[in-house]
Design an enzyme around this catalytic site. Structure first.
Site, PDB file in Angstrom:
ATOM      1  N   ASN A   7       8.355  -3.018   9.762  1.00  0.00           N
ATOM      2  CA  ASN A   7       6.810  -3.460   9.897  1.00  0.00           C
ATOM      3  C   ASN A   7       7.045  -4.730  10.425  1.00  0.00           C
ATOM      4  O   ASN A   7       7.441  -5.871   9.899  1.00  0.00           O
ATOM      5  CB  ASN A   7       6.385  -3.542   8.411  1.00  0.00           C
ATOM      6  CG  ASN A   7       5.016  -3.502   8.265  1.00  0.00           C
ATOM      7  OD1 ASN A   7       4.272  -4.027   9.330  1.00  0.00           O
ATOM      8  ND2 ASN A   7       4.219  -3.439   7.247  1.00  0.00           N
ATOM      9  N   ARG A  90       5.945   0.673  12.614  1.00  0.00           N
ATOM     10  CA  ARG A  90       4.453   0.688  12.077  1.00  0.00           C
ATOM     11  C   ARG A  90       3.818  -0.104  13.222  1.00  0.00           C
ATOM     12  O   ARG A  90       4.057  -1.142  13.508  1.00  0.00           O
ATOM     13  CB  ARG A  90       4.402  -0.014  10.776  1.00  0.00           C
ATOM     14  CG  ARG A  90       2.955   0.092  10.463  1.00  0.00           C
ATOM     15  CD  ARG A  90       2.699  -0.460   8.943  1.00  0.00           C
ATOM     16  NE  ARG A  90       1.270  -0.558   8.773  1.00  0.00           N
ATOM     17  CZ  ARG A  90       0.711  -1.354   7.602  1.00  0.00           C
ATOM     18  NH1 ARG A  90       1.740  -2.070   6.903  1.00  0.00           N
ATOM     19  NH2 ARG A  90      -0.473  -1.286   7.477  1.00  0.00           N
ATOM     20  N   HIS A 179      -4.434   1.782   7.659  1.00  0.00           N
ATOM     21  CA  HIS A 179      -3.716   1.906   6.452  1.00  0.00           C
ATOM     22  C   HIS A 179      -3.607   3.541   6.428  1.00  0.00           C
ATOM     23  O   HIS A 179      -3.418   4.029   5.430  1.00  0.00           O
ATOM     24  CB  HIS A 179      -4.620   1.628   5.282  1.00  0.00           C
ATOM     25  CG  HIS A 179      -4.876   0.227   4.990  1.00  0.00           C
ATOM     26  ND1 HIS A 179      -5.906  -0.607   4.636  1.00  0.00           N
ATOM     27  CD2 HIS A 179      -3.952  -0.991   5.464  1.00  0.00           C
ATOM     28  CE1 HIS A 179      -5.966  -1.706   4.517  1.00  0.00           C
ATOM     29  NE2 HIS A 179      -4.736  -2.019   4.841  1.00  0.00           N
ATOM     30  N   ASN A 210      -4.056  -6.857   0.271  1.00  0.00           N
ATOM     31  CA  ASN A 210      -4.881  -8.149   0.857  1.00  0.00           C
ATOM     32  C   ASN A 210      -6.018  -7.455   1.931  1.00  0.00           C
ATOM     33  O   ASN A 210      -6.911  -8.274   1.994  1.00  0.00           O
ATOM     34  CB  ASN A 210      -3.924  -8.952   1.519  1.00  0.00           C
ATOM     35  CG  ASN A 210      -4.370 -10.244   1.589  1.00  0.00           C
ATOM     36  OD1 ASN A 210      -5.331 -10.831   0.961  1.00  0.00           O
ATOM     37  ND2 ASN A 210      -4.012 -11.178   2.681  1.00  0.00           N
ATOM     38  N   ARG A 240     -11.326 -11.195   4.124  1.00  0.00           N
ATOM     39  CA  ARG A 240     -12.310 -10.521   5.154  1.00  0.00           C
ATOM     40  C   ARG A 240     -13.533 -10.123   4.415  1.00  0.00           C
ATOM     41  O   ARG A 240     -13.376  -9.602   3.435  1.00  0.00           O
ATOM     42  CB  ARG A 240     -11.362  -9.415   5.851  1.00  0.00           C
ATOM     43  CG  ARG A 240     -10.415  -9.781   6.784  1.00  0.00           C
ATOM     44  CD  ARG A 240      -9.806  -8.506   7.421  1.00  0.00           C
ATOM     45  NE  ARG A 240      -8.301  -8.573   7.096  1.00  0.00           N
ATOM     46  CZ  ARG A 240      -7.686  -7.546   7.205  1.00  0.00           C
ATOM     47  NH1 ARG A 240      -8.064  -6.206   7.439  1.00  0.00           N
ATOM     48  NH2 ARG A 240      -6.262  -7.886   6.896  1.00  0.00           N
ATOM     49  N   GLY A 332      -4.463  -2.417  -6.342  1.00  0.00           N
ATOM     50  CA  GLY A 332      -4.750  -1.058  -6.849  1.00  0.00           C
ATOM     51  C   GLY A 332      -3.732  -0.533  -7.895  1.00  0.00           C
ATOM     52  O   GLY A 332      -4.051   0.407  -8.570  1.00  0.00           O
ATOM     53  N   GLU A 333      -2.459  -0.542  -7.384  1.00  0.00           N
ATOM     54  CA  GLU A 333      -1.432   0.110  -8.326  1.00  0.00           C
ATOM     55  C   GLU A 333      -0.874  -0.611  -9.448  1.00  0.00           C
ATOM     56  O   GLU A 333      -0.110   0.312 -10.212  1.00  0.00           O
ATOM     57  CB  GLU A 333      -0.495   0.566  -7.130  1.00  0.00           C
ATOM     58  CG  GLU A 333       0.367  -0.658  -6.678  1.00  0.00           C
ATOM     59  CD  GLU A 333       1.262  -0.332  -5.501  1.00  0.00           C
ATOM     60  OE1 GLU A 333       0.911   0.310  -4.615  1.00  0.00           O
ATOM     61  OE2 GLU A 333       2.412  -0.826  -5.486  1.00  0.00           O
ATOM     62  N   GLU A 388       4.759   2.964   2.342  1.00  0.00           N
ATOM     63  CA  GLU A 388       4.597   3.217   3.634  1.00  0.00           C
ATOM     64  C   GLU A 388       5.959   3.560   4.229  1.00  0.00           C
ATOM     65  O   GLU A 388       5.839   4.325   5.318  1.00  0.00           O
ATOM     66  CB  GLU A 388       3.767   2.313   4.281  1.00  0.00           C
ATOM     67  CG  GLU A 388       2.287   2.152   3.935  1.00  0.00           C
ATOM     68  CD  GLU A 388       1.783   0.741   4.103  1.00  0.00           C
ATOM     69  OE1 GLU A 388       2.392  -0.128   3.342  1.00  0.00           O
ATOM     70  OE2 GLU A 388       0.709   0.710   4.595  1.00  0.00           O
TER      71      GLU A 388
END
Ligand code: AMP
Length: 405
Positions: A7, A90, A179, A210, A240, A332-333, A388
């Protein structure tokens, strides 16, 4: 077969080396602050860790440093670069052209470059990474895995904006979504964990890092997603704004005398959780302020969670129902207090939809096999770590297998 997944950002490269098909993680590393006075090089394998500082001028040098770590006599896991058979990159924007991962050649690189107009912050950095890695791993097959590809299945009514159609024809202005690698990975994982075929499930995936986005995954295919032409649309993010009235752009230019570039910067870099809270883009720091009774910290969480809740309602409607909701990524995780709090805020009031969160499970998703809804919840709620790089490794492996058949 060893596969490296990369990445590349403008000043960072992150990588993981996998043994495939066993999916064993052999090593991982990061080179940070590329192009600055002092760069950080970190690496880890089962044989130990390497931490160095030095000057890394560009992505090509960064990959040379990564390779030095991977081949380190003591802590390395390979003896020669040719042991790495495939490298997955990616790439953020694949436009309308790429609905699947592709083997990178000159043509593909040219297209990625052309698509920079749609992802000016990301595609050039991804390309710099590809060029650097191609020099370091000359014998490997390099594959681009696009963040937009999973959303290639969106129907027209979901991807078209209600602006003159000619602008879509001329510039391909439309919703692309991002994503995708993460949304696809966690949708598959959720089906696996629930022991049900993906093709039978309507899943809402919530990638909350983020950057943040939601996706409606109906029977294994993305049918809607919250990010749009660029990753600015949709949910509230670290810095954002996500969805706003587009007239705010006009208003700020008129009233504040701002240029288009300045407003764009404000919406991308100074808005979201940072702009609302006035504290940080990092929920862990906002949480500290929240606990002290900071009203704006509390407000930031409320706006963040409310936006997600609205998308859940919208996507349940879009799919004619929902079977599972999946939380993933940095916010989230996790099993931290703040992550549990945010998941609770999001799920509160969704009982009418068949969502019943189990508080105990929500505090420690991993301990309960990642399912955090109660047994009698009609809609299953999960908090699953995204991966990912592994998703990319699988794609690269699939391509290499096909090539050798
Ligand atoms: P990502 O973009 O997926 O790496 O997520 C980064 C964001 O996740 C950070 O800005 C933090 O707000 C958040 N984060 C990281 N670690 C935790 C944690 N343990 N609990 C809650 N949020 C976290």
């Amino acid at each position: 077969m060893k596969i490296l997944c990369v990445n590349s950002g403008s000043s960072t490269i992150k990588y993981k080396l996998f043994e495939m098909p066993s999916e064993e993680l052999l090593a991982s590393g990061i080179v940070e602050r590329i192009g600055e006075e002092v760069s950080y090089i970190r690496y880890r394998s089962a044989r130990g860790e390497i931490r160095r500082t030095g000057r890394v001028r560009d992505h090509e040098e960064a990959f040379r440093e990564a390779l030095r770590c991977l081949m380190d006599p003591e802590k390395g896991v390979i003896k020669d670069p040719s042991e790495v058979r495939g490298v997955g990159h990616r790439v953020v924007h694949g436009g309308e052209k790429y609905a699947k991962p592709v083997v990178i050649d000159e043509d593909v690189m040219r297209t990625i470059e052309e698509l920079s107009i749609l992802a000016p912050l990301h595609n050039p950095a991804n390309l710099a990474g590809i060029r650097g890695a191609m020099k370091a791993f000359k014998d490997a097959v390099h594959v681009a895995v696009f963040d937009t590809a999973f959303h290639a299945t969106l129907p027209e009514e979901a991807y078209l904006y209600a602006i003159p159609y000619e602008l879509y024809e001329k510039y391909r202005i439309r919703r692309y979504g991002f994503h995708g690698i993460s949304h696809e990975y966690v949708a598959r994982r959720a089906a696996e964990i629930l022991g049900r075929p993906l093709e039978e499930l309507r899943i809402i995936t919530l990638h909350l890092g983020n950057g943040a986005s939601a996706a409606a995954v109906k029977y294994g295919k993305s049918v809607d997603t919250s990010m749009g032409l660029t990753p600015l649309e949709g949910l509230v993010m670290g810095t954002r704004s996500g969805d706003i009235d587009p007239a705010i752009f006009y208003f700020l230019m008129k009233q504040e005398g701002m240029s288009a570039d300045e407003v764009y910067e404000l919406l991308n870099k100074r808005s979201g959780l940072l702009g609302l809270s006035g504290v940080s883009n990092d929920v862990r720091l906002i949480w500290e302020e929240f606990k002290k009774g900071n009203r704006r910290a509390e407000l930031a969480f409320r706006v963040f969670a409310y936006r997600i809740k609205k998308y859940i309602g919208a996507y349940a409607a879009a799919m004619g129902g929902v079977d599972a909701i999946v939380f993933t990524a940095g916010i989230g995780e996790k099993s931290s207090e703040v992550s549990s709090y945010i998941r609770r805020l999001v799920c509160e009031g969704l009982e009418f939809l068949g969502v019943k969160l189990d508080e105990e499970r929500n505090r420690d998703p991993e301990k309960y096999g990642y399912v955090i809804s109660s047994d009698d919840s009609r809609v299953k709620v999960l908090a699953i770590p995204t991966n990912e790089e592994l998703m990319m490794a699988r794609e690269v492996y699939r391509i290499l297998q096909r090539g050798s058949c």
